[in-house]
Design a protein around this motif. Structure first.
Motif, PDB file in Angstrom:
ATOM      1  N   ASN A   2     -41.553 -16.300  47.115  1.00  0.00           N
ATOM      2  CA  ASN A   2     -41.332 -17.343  46.116  1.00  0.00           C
ATOM      3  C   ASN A   2     -40.855 -16.735  44.812  1.00  0.00           C
ATOM      4  O   ASN A   2     -41.473 -16.859  43.771  1.00  0.00           O
ATOM      5  CB  ASN A   2     -42.638 -18.122  45.879  1.00  0.00           C
ATOM      6  CG  ASN A   2     -42.978 -18.950  47.094  1.00  0.00           C
ATOM      7  OD1 ASN A   2     -42.090 -19.402  47.801  1.00  0.00           O
ATOM      8  ND2 ASN A   2     -44.256 -19.133  47.332  1.00  0.00           N
ATOM      9  N   LYS A  43     -50.688  -8.541  46.196  1.00  0.00           N
ATOM     10  CA  LYS A  43     -51.618  -9.672  46.288  1.00  0.00           C
ATOM     11  C   LYS A  43     -52.909  -9.313  47.012  1.00  0.00           C
ATOM     12  O   LYS A  43     -53.635 -10.204  47.455  1.00  0.00           O
ATOM     13  CB  LYS A  43     -50.947 -10.835  47.021  1.00  0.00           C
ATOM     14  CG  LYS A  43     -49.841 -11.459  46.189  1.00  0.00           C
ATOM     15  CD  LYS A  43     -49.462 -12.821  46.758  1.00  0.00           C
ATOM     16  CE  LYS A  43     -48.065 -13.222  46.322  1.00  0.00           C
ATOM     17  NZ  LYS A  43     -47.310 -13.868  47.381  1.00  0.00           N
ATOM     18  N   ARG A  75     -40.096 -12.108  55.282  1.00  0.00           N
ATOM     19  CA  ARG A  75     -40.592 -13.414  54.867  1.00  0.00           C
ATOM     20  C   ARG A  75     -39.960 -13.822  53.552  1.00  0.00           C
ATOM     21  O   ARG A  75     -39.766 -12.983  52.676  1.00  0.00           O
ATOM     22  CB  ARG A  75     -42.102 -13.295  54.651  1.00  0.00           C
ATOM     23  CG  ARG A  75     -42.894 -14.513  54.995  1.00  0.00           C
ATOM     24  CD  ARG A  75     -44.318 -14.109  55.180  1.00  0.00           C
ATOM     25  NE  ARG A  75     -45.021 -13.921  53.912  1.00  0.00           N
ATOM     26  CZ  ARG A  75     -46.044 -14.677  53.530  1.00  0.00           C
ATOM     27  NH1 ARG A  75     -46.463 -15.665  54.289  1.00  0.00           N
ATOM     28  NH2 ARG A  75     -46.650 -14.437  52.414  1.00  0.00           N
ATOM     29  N   ARG A  76     -39.638 -15.086  53.423  1.00  0.00           N
ATOM     30  CA  ARG A  76     -39.124 -15.539  52.132  1.00  0.00           C
ATOM     31  C   ARG A  76     -40.220 -15.442  51.085  1.00  0.00           C
ATOM     32  O   ARG A  76     -41.351 -15.841  51.324  1.00  0.00           O
ATOM     33  CB  ARG A  76     -38.647 -16.986  52.239  1.00  0.00           C
ATOM     34  CG  ARG A  76     -37.418 -17.100  53.104  1.00  0.00           C
ATOM     35  CD  ARG A  76     -36.809 -18.476  53.017  1.00  0.00           C
ATOM     36  NE  ARG A  76     -35.593 -18.506  53.817  1.00  0.00           N
ATOM     37  CZ  ARG A  76     -34.680 -19.467  53.758  1.00  0.00           C
ATOM     38  NH1 ARG A  76     -34.876 -20.490  52.945  1.00  0.00           N
ATOM     39  NH2 ARG A  76     -33.618 -19.415  54.511  1.00  0.00           N
TER      40      ARG A  76
HETATM   41  C1  LIG Z   1     -44.478 -19.876  48.674  1.00  0.00           C
HETATM   42  O1  LIG Z   1     -45.044 -21.051  48.142  1.00  0.00           O
HETATM   43  C2  LIG Z   1     -45.386 -22.022  49.085  1.00  0.00           C
HETATM   44  C3  LIG Z   1     -45.837 -23.277  48.356  1.00  0.00           C
HETATM   45  O2  LIG Z   1     -46.710 -22.944  47.311  1.00  0.00           O
HETATM   46  C4  LIG Z   1     -46.429 -21.464  50.039  1.00  0.00           C
HETATM   47  O3  LIG Z   1     -46.763 -22.409  51.025  1.00  0.00           O
HETATM   48  C5  LIG Z   1     -45.875 -20.213  50.709  1.00  0.00           C
HETATM   49  O4  LIG Z   1     -46.864 -19.621  51.517  1.00  0.00           O
HETATM   50  C6  LIG Z   1     -45.428 -19.193  49.667  1.00  0.00           C
HETATM   51  N1  LIG Z   1     -44.781 -18.083  50.323  1.00  0.00           N
HETATM   52  C7  LIG Z   1     -45.085 -16.808  50.069  1.00  0.00           C
HETATM   53  C8  LIG Z   1     -44.334 -15.779  50.832  1.00  0.00           C
HETATM   54  O5  LIG Z   1     -45.921 -16.476  49.272  1.00  0.00           O
END
Ligand SMILES: *[C@@H]1O[C@H](CO)[C@@H](O)[C@H](O)[C@H]1NC(C)=O
Ligand SMILES: *[C@@H]1O[C@H](CO)[C@@H](O)[C@H](O)[C@H]1NC(C)=O
Ligand SMILES: *[C@@H]1O[C@H](CO)[C@@H](O)[C@H](O)[C@H]1NC(C)=O
Length: 399
Positions: free
Chosen positions: A133, A200, A130-131
């Motif tokens: 942030n 998390k 998964r990417r």
């Molecule tokens: C990254 O941030 C976006 C927008 O806040 C969110 O929708 C997404 O779930 C986040 N991705 C991860 C892997 O935490």
């Protein structure tokens, strides 16, 4: 599952498997599977390996993309740092060797040799499915699994074009178009996704996140299938809660925090939940991709078994790490210099005998451990279905 010489091409997979179990007896030596009743199940003779994953199978991507690795990485086998997070060979190296194929070059390494005739490696240290942030500098990765498969797409389309132009120079460097269906696609990724989930815990719905991660994994398998991949050898994720680096920061754990061999229960539980979901999705992919052979390989159990039996298997305690300085709450990681509280400068060097250790640097395994694990993977003892890697294809794809 193979049925080249079977007279009845329509035998169902279940029958084939039990037939296989009855007729195969594995010889200990490389690549040879002795067949007791005729030569029904010839080995697959894979034309190439395409690998996707994280540092557990990165053979030079991160080192080429960012900074070269430093000593003592690579000291045992290559006698220099070669972009592998170990003192020597990785599981993927032992697999390549076992299949009679050369070590895989990293796709983005432009000066590594560099032949891709029999495969390419898209794995990159710190990769996730998964990417995240996060940028690279915050511990994130540019090479998520979707980027790795996009790189594969580019690799395939560009090298096919060069092959079509008929230039001899390229023919010996790149796979032929017909090689893709005869290649084995190995995947070992998920550990860094679990690490992100661990960070998390309590702040997000881990169950939902894990489900999302395996869905995204399945999307990439389907993408590769669409690009002609047919044999998939899919590693699940290892016991992250047994990694010495995280164990070292634990003092006075509450009852039940650690399991009977000293691994962190809740972390391994997350890895197990991921693995269970991964297995379910692999099973559902088998129904959706009937031309494919999808082997699910239980790396978790292989690694856990090794750690549980460390002494019996000739290793020191699985919680020890070979490389780096970790004493009295002071840490200098493998290959780095640091200063202790009392001012003494120190180098995070390696132990005297890396082959007696399971963990190399607290996160990655030693060559000796990788070899122990690979020896058990290749003969099918951790696979579902229980096929040796030499017999993991569908023979209909190999002609
Ligand atoms: C990254 O941030 C976006 C927008 O806040 C969110 O929708 C997404 O779930 C986040 N991705 C991860 C892997 O935490
Ligand atoms: C600092 O601590 C290390 C590790 O305990 C020890 O080996 C070293 O001799 C100490 N140096 C000084 C100057 O006290
Ligand atoms: C696979 O090899 C390992 C190690 O050599 C051995 O212990 C195990 O019994 C073998 N398993 C099978 C199914 O042949």
């Amino acid at each position: 599952m193979r049925w080249r010489a079977l007279p009845h091409a329509h035998l169902c997979a279940g029958m084939l498997l039990s037939l296989l179990a009855l007729t195969l007896s594995l010889a200990a030596n490389q690549n040879q599977v002795k067949i007791e009743q005729g030569s029904v199940f010839a080995p697959c003779d894979f034309a190439a390996i395409f690998n996707f994953g994280d540092s557990n199978s990165d053979t030079g991507c991160m080192a080429a993309a960012f900074y070269p690795e430093i000593s003592p990485y690579g000291e045992t086998f290559f006698h220099e740092p070669v972009g592998r997070a170990s003192d020597g060979r990785l599981i993927i190296d032992f697999i390549a060797n076992y299949l009679g194929l050369p070590f895989l070059n990293a796709y983005i390494d432009s000066i590594g040799g560099t032949s891709y005739r029999q495969g390419a490696n898209f794995a990159a240290g710190s990769s996730t499915i998964r990417r995240q942030n996060r940028t690279f500098y915050d511990g994130g990765t540019p090479f998520t699994l979707d980027i790795q498969t996009a790189q594969f797409y580019q690799f395939k389309s560009r090298t096919s074009r060069l092959n079509n132009q008929g230039k001899k120079h390229f023919r010996n460097r790149f796979p032929r178009p017909e090689d893709y269906a005869k290649a084995i696609f190995t995947m070992d990724i998920g550990q860094n996704d679990i690490a992100a989930v661990i960070e998390k815990v309590g702040k997000e719905d881990s169950h939902a996140v894990l489900s999302d991660i395996v869905e995204q994994f399945a999307t990439q398998v389907k993408f590769l299938y669409g690009q002609g991949a047919r044999t998939f050898w899919i590693h699940n994720t290892g016991p992250i809660g047994c990694l010495p680096l995280s164990l070292h920061s634990i003092h006075d754990p509450p009852p039940g925090f650690l399991d009977h061999i000293g691994c962190i229960n809740f972390q391994n539980d997350l890895a197990k939940e991921f693995n269970e979901k991964l297995k379910n999705i692999v099973v559902s992919l088998r129904a959706k991709l009937p031309d494919a052979s999808l082997i699910y390989v239980d790396i978790f159990s292989a690694k856990y078994k090794l750690i549980s039996n460390a002494k019996k298997e000739g290793f020191v305690d699985g919680g020890e790490m070979c490389c780096g300085y970790h004493e009295n709450g002071e840490h200098v990681s493998c290959g780095n210099k640091g200063r202790l509280g009392n001012g003494t400068e120190i180098f995070g060097g390696s132990c005297e005998d890396p082959s007696s250790h399971i963990s190399w640097d607290g996160v990655h395994y030693t060559e000796a451990a990788n070899q122990w694990i690979a020896n058990r993977l290749v003969n099918g003892s951790f696979s579902d279905p229980p096929l040796p890697i030499t017999h993991s294809c569908r023979h209909s794809q190999m002609q």
